[in-house]
Design an enzyme around this catalytic site. Sequence first.
Site, PDB file in Angstrom:
ATOM      1  N   ASP A 105       0.865  -1.173   0.000  1.00 46.93           N
ATOM      2  CA  ASP A 105       0.000   0.000   0.000  1.00 46.93           C
ATOM      3  C   ASP A 105       0.908   1.231   0.000  1.00 46.93           C
ATOM      4  OD1 ASP A 105      -2.322   1.673   0.432  1.00 46.93           O
ATOM      5  OD2 ASP A 105      -3.252  -0.067   1.373  1.00 46.93           O
ATOM      6  N   GLU A 165      -6.183   4.005  -6.221  1.00 46.78           N
ATOM      7  CA  GLU A 165      -7.468   4.322  -5.603  1.00 46.78           C
ATOM      8  C   GLU A 165      -7.822   5.727  -6.065  1.00 46.78           C
ATOM      9  OE1 GLU A 165      -9.663   4.555  -1.266  1.00 46.78           O
ATOM     10  OE2 GLU A 165      -7.711   5.460  -1.556  1.00 46.78           O
ATOM     11  N   HIS A 223     -11.168  -2.442   3.144  1.00 50.34           N
ATOM     12  CA  HIS A 223     -11.162  -2.033   4.556  1.00 50.34           C
ATOM     13  C   HIS A 223     -11.988  -0.770   4.802  1.00 50.34           C
ATOM     14  CE1 HIS A 223      -8.236   0.307   2.458  1.00 50.34           C
ATOM     15  NE2 HIS A 223      -8.207   1.172   3.454  1.00 50.34           N
ATOM     16  N   ASP A 224     -12.511  -0.156   3.752  1.00 55.19           N
ATOM     17  CA  ASP A 224     -13.323   1.056   3.905  1.00 55.19           C
ATOM     18  C   ASP A 224     -14.807   0.804   3.652  1.00 55.19           C
ATOM     19  OD1 ASP A 224     -11.042   2.627   4.343  1.00 55.19           O
ATOM     20  OD2 ASP A 224     -10.787   3.031   2.199  1.00 55.19           O
ATOM     21  N   ASP A 278      -2.964   4.708  -2.486  1.00 57.77           N
ATOM     22  CA  ASP A 278      -3.999   5.388  -1.722  1.00 57.77           C
ATOM     23  C   ASP A 278      -4.351   6.743  -2.351  1.00 57.77           C
ATOM     24  OD1 ASP A 278      -5.391   5.092   0.931  1.00 57.77           O
ATOM     25  OD2 ASP A 278      -4.468   7.057   1.257  1.00 57.77           O
TER      26      ASP A 278
HETATM   27  C1  GLC Z   1      -8.017   5.801   1.537  1.00 54.59           C
HETATM   28  C2  GLC Z   1      -7.897   4.609   2.442  1.00 54.59           C
HETATM   29  C3  GLC Z   1      -8.558   4.931   3.745  1.00 54.59           C
HETATM   30  C4  GLC Z   1      -7.847   6.107   4.363  1.00 54.59           C
HETATM   31  C5  GLC Z   1      -7.746   7.286   3.386  1.00 54.59           C
HETATM   32  C6  GLC Z   1      -6.723   8.271   3.841  1.00 54.59           C
HETATM   33  O1  GLC Z   1      -9.320   6.088   1.208  1.00 54.59           O
HETATM   34  O2  GLC Z   1      -8.426   3.474   1.832  1.00 54.59           O
HETATM   35  O3  GLC Z   1      -8.578   3.847   4.626  1.00 54.59           O
HETATM   36  O4  GLC Z   1      -8.521   6.509   5.522  1.00 54.59           O
HETATM   37  O5  GLC Z   1      -7.372   6.893   2.107  1.00 54.59           O
HETATM   38  O6  GLC Z   1      -5.435   7.728   3.723  1.00 54.59           O
END
Ligand code: GLC
Length: 567
Positions: free
Chosen positions: A97, A256, A332-333, A199
Site C-alpha cells: 500500500d 485508488e 477495509h473502507d 492510496d
Molecule cells: C483511503 C484509504 C482509507 C484512508 C484514506 C486516507 O481512502 O483506503 O482507509 O482513511 O485513504 O489515507
Amino acid sequence: MDKWWRNAVVYQVYPRSFQDSNGDGIGDLPGITSRLEYLKELGIDVLWLSPIYESPQVDNGYDISDYQAINPDYGTLDDFDHLVEKAHSLGIKILMDLVVNHTSDQHEWFKKAISEPTSKYRDYYIFRDAQENGDLPNNWGDFFGGCAWQKDEASGQYYLHLYAPQQPDLNWENPQVRRSIYDMMNWWVARGVDGFRMDVINEISKPHDLPNGKKNPGEKYADPGQLVNNGPRVHEYLQEMNQNVLSRASLMSVGETPGVTCQEALRYANVDGTELTMVFEFEHMALDGNPNPALGRWYDGKAKLSDLRSNFTKWQTGLAGKAWNSLYWNNHDQPRVVSRFGDDSSEETRVKSATMLATMLHMLQGTPFIYEGEELGMTNMPFTELSQFEDIDSLNAYHLIVEEEKLASPEAMITYLAHHSRDNARTPMQWDSSTNAGFTTGTPWYGVNPNYVHINAEQAMKDPHSVFHYYQKLISLRHHVDAVVNGAYALYPGNENDEQVYAYTRTTASEQLLVVLNYTGKELQRDITVGSNAKLVLSNYDGDNLEQNQGEIVLKPYEARVYLTQL
Ligand code: GLC
Ligand code: CA
C-alpha cells in the site's frame, strides 16, 4: 510488457485484523506468513497488504511516519522479507500500500517543516497564510468531516490536510518530494515487492490557487473532492512515476481514485501502460447513498439492481480494449457486501446471496479483489451504540451530522453507521470457533463478530457448499477459461430494465459465457435461452441442470449460474 495481472486475483489483508502471532491482540506479519497456505488453497495470485509501515495509527496505518520501517506492532523488516520469500515460493505476489498523498504529522519531514520553517521541508507540505480578513485559506472540509486546514501555532500559518489533521498533505509540486517518493518505491521494489496499491492517488495534484468549493445546503465546509480529484497535474505526475519506477519492473499498480469517471480512467489505466495498470473506481459504491447529499453515504438502503447493472455495463463497455479495471465489492473502507447488497438474515440466504454477488462481480472483465473474510461470507457487525465504533471517520461523521449539523437523530445515525461504517470490515478475521475466532490468544484490539462460532474458515473448508469453496471455483474459472479474462461483455438481450435478474454474456472468438443472477430472495422465471451445447460450469445450487421448459429458466432465491458454450 508482461500484463500478468490481467488473469490474477488479488486478496487484501488488513494486517491489524488478520492473524496475531504473539498474543498481543494485534495482527502481525508472522501471523500473515503463517496463513499463506490458506491463501494458496483459496487460489489467489496476489496479496495486497494494507499499510504495515511505522505509524501512530491515527487512521490505522494510513498515516505513515516512516515509509521504510515496519510498524513494531507488526514485526520487523526481517519478518517482512520472510513473508515475501514464502509468498513467492508459493507463487503469490506482493502488493504494497502506497500512501503518498499525505504523511503522518510524526514523519521527520513534517516535524522539520514545523520546527524549522525556513528549511526545505516547509515546502514538502502545503502551508498557507490566513486570508487578510482572518478567514481560513479557503472553505474546504476534509474527507473525515472536519475543516481541511490546521493552524501551526508557531508561525500562524495553516497547513492542508484532506484527511485527519494528523495527515498533512504532501506538496507534489515540489520535485524533491516526488524524487524521494520514487526512491522509496524503488527501495521496496528492490526488496521484492511486485506492485503497489496507491492510496487516493488521484488527489495528489491540487489546483494551484486552491479556490473555494461549492457547498451543499446545511454544510459547514465544501467537499474538497470536486477540486482535488483528478487535479491539473495528476497525469503528468503518474507518467513520471511510471518512468521512474513502475515500468521498470512490470509492476502492478492500482490507483485508488475517488470520483474517477470512465473518461478519466481511460487515461489512468490505459492499455499502453503509460500510467497505472488499473484503478479502483467508486461509482458502484455510491449507489446506496443517502437521498440527502449532505448525509453522503450514511444510509441504510439497498442499491437497486438496475443501478448496479447500468453502472457495471457502463464501465465494462467504456473501458473495453482501451483500459483495464479492477473489480471489488469490499475493502477495509466498505461494509461487508453480503450485509449490504445481499441478505445475511439466515444462514441459507447468507450463503446464497454471498455466492450470487461474488458471481456477479467475478465473471466481469477486470482484476478481482477479495477482502479478508469476504471468501467466508463474513457479515457486518451487530453494532447498536456509538461506543462500539472505533474508526475516526465514523466517529467524526456522528459528531458532525448529529451534534453539529443536526441532520439526523442519534438513533438514525447509529443505524446508518451500523450499515456503513468502515469498522464492519475491520473486525478480526474469523479462523475457527475457538475463543476470539482463532485470531489471537490475547485480547483482540477490536471486537470479534459473535457469529464467528459458525462463520469461520475452519468450518468453511470442511463444508463443500461453503462460500469459500465457491470463491475457489470462481478463481479457478478465471485461471482456466479465457472468456472470463478476455471475453467481450454484453447484456443478455432484453435484460436492460429487469429489477430482479441480471444476465450477461462474455464472448471471445471461440467461446461464450452466460451469467444469470437472481438478485432477490424469490423464485423467478425468465425467458433465457441456454443453447443445447452450453455446459453449466458453475452454480450455487446443487442439482442445477440444463433441463429447460421451452427456453424458460426457473431461478431459485439468489441463484447464480454460469454457462460456457464452445462456439
Ligand atoms: C483511503 C484509504 C482509507 C484512508 C484514506 C486516507 O481512502 O483506503 O482507509 O482513511 O485513504 O489515507
Ligand atoms: Ca501481534
